[in-house]
Write a protein that holds these residues in place. Sequence first.
Motif, PDB file in Angstrom:
ATOM      1  N   LYS A 322       0.827  -1.206   0.000  1.00  0.00           N
ATOM      2  CA  LYS A 322       0.000   0.000   0.000  1.00  0.00           C
ATOM      3  C   LYS A 322       0.863   1.258   0.000  1.00  0.00           C
ATOM      4  O   LYS A 322       1.848   1.353   0.729  1.00  0.00           O
ATOM      5  CB  LYS A 322      -0.919  -0.017   1.226  1.00  0.00           C
ATOM      6  N   THR A 358      -3.609   1.144  -3.492  1.00  0.00           N
ATOM      7  CA  THR A 358      -4.545   1.359  -2.379  1.00  0.00           C
ATOM      8  C   THR A 358      -5.319   0.065  -2.172  1.00  0.00           C
ATOM      9  O   THR A 358      -5.235  -0.872  -2.960  1.00  0.00           O
ATOM     10  CB  THR A 358      -5.504   2.510  -2.701  1.00  0.00           C
ATOM     11  N   GLN A 359      -6.102   0.045  -1.071  1.00  0.00           N
ATOM     12  CA  GLN A 359      -6.908  -1.147  -0.810  1.00  0.00           C
ATOM     13  C   GLN A 359      -7.912  -1.400  -1.919  1.00  0.00           C
ATOM     14  O   GLN A 359      -8.343  -2.530  -2.140  1.00  0.00           O
ATOM     15  CB  GLN A 359      -7.625  -1.004   0.550  1.00  0.00           C
TER      16      GLN A 359
END
Length: 454
Positions: A322, A358-359
């Motif tokens: 991330k 990102t998630q």
Amino acid sequence: MEMLLFRVWALLALIPFPGATEEIFEVSVWPDQALVKLGQSLMVNCSTTCPDPGPSGIETFLKKTQVDKGPQWKEFLLEDVTENSVLQCFFSCAGIQKDTSLGITVYQPPEQVILELQPSWVAMGEALTVKCHVPRVVPLENLSLTLLQGNQELHRKNFMSLAMASQRAEVTINVKAQREDDRCNFSCRAELDLSSHGGGLFHSSSAIKVLRIFGFPPPILEMEELYPLAGRDINVTCSGHVLTSPSPTLRLKGAPDAPAPGETAWLLLTTREEDNGRNFSCEASLEVQGQRLIKTTAMQLHVLYKPRLEESDCPGNQTWVKGTEQMLTCIPKGNPTPTLVCTWNGVIFNLDVPQKATQNHTGTYCCTATNQLGSVSKDIAVLVQGLDEGISSTIFIIIIVVLGVGVVTIALYLNYKPCKIERRKLPYRQKEKNNEEESQFAVQRGEKCNAHNC
């Protein structure tokens, strides 16, 4: 009276005064031009018109011998004349000396003319060198060399200038061998023109050289198909050109056996995907005049096959960290080169621009590789982990490694400790044993003493 005086004066004028003849005497030398072959002799005659000459002779650095003489002449023999020189012939008459000079020119005719063809066998279309030289010839400024092909003049060189005269007596040219030059005669003619020195024209020619032209173009490499499909059987052949003579020896790279001279080399190949971009070479070798000549033709094979998405180049599971820049790793194989399209949540994913992970990037991506022969698809699962997760995993691995090292260390220590204890006890037990023996000896001695009243 006046007429009488005139006749007396005229008579006196006809009577020579003393010394008048001596003042007008001449000195001459024969020959007036001297041309001597290198190393030979020359006869020189010096004479005068003086009726009663005094001291006379010749001045020269050449070896001279007076061979004859007369009242008004002398004759000399000059031997072993090897270089140009100037001779002085002198006479004195009534105390007056006069002289005259004779220029001696040494010459050496072109008796040996050597022609060289390098090489005497040459491949069609290649260059050969034609060289002619004369080992001994003088004077060089009077020499000309002419190269001939048959009766046709190829090149003519003279040495009239001072710069050219200082060179060697040779001429060299390069010509391109043509097919019509095969078995053509080459020769060289040398001419020494001594007319300016009172001599004649000397000429000589070389032996005739015959040029041999052999056709040796590159061999022919042929493939049944340049762009075959994978799994197709194709023939690859290596053959000599029709103009090649004599027949060369052929070798096809990858062929199991070499053919006999003049025979075609061939290979039956079942194409595989791994053969895409494979290079084949056809080599022809020919031995001419003890030299081996080699020419090669090369060709590349292009095997066509459908796209593939292999695990090594397109992993099915990928982990991103991330907050870092990431790109989807997927390189398709195939020929022609496939195009790759990946979708994520129904949207085409940009494969050329790095993405900040990102998630939201976690999920399954569908990638499809396509070329003219077909297409193949593959799902790629992407997992995005936080930076702390990555650190925790690292710490956990370090703890496991440290514990492992500790366990191994303790085990080694336990195996090593009893040995040390045993080594330390051995001296102590030996000491106790010695003390016991000393006590027993003292008791026995005391008993003996009591028995004998010691």
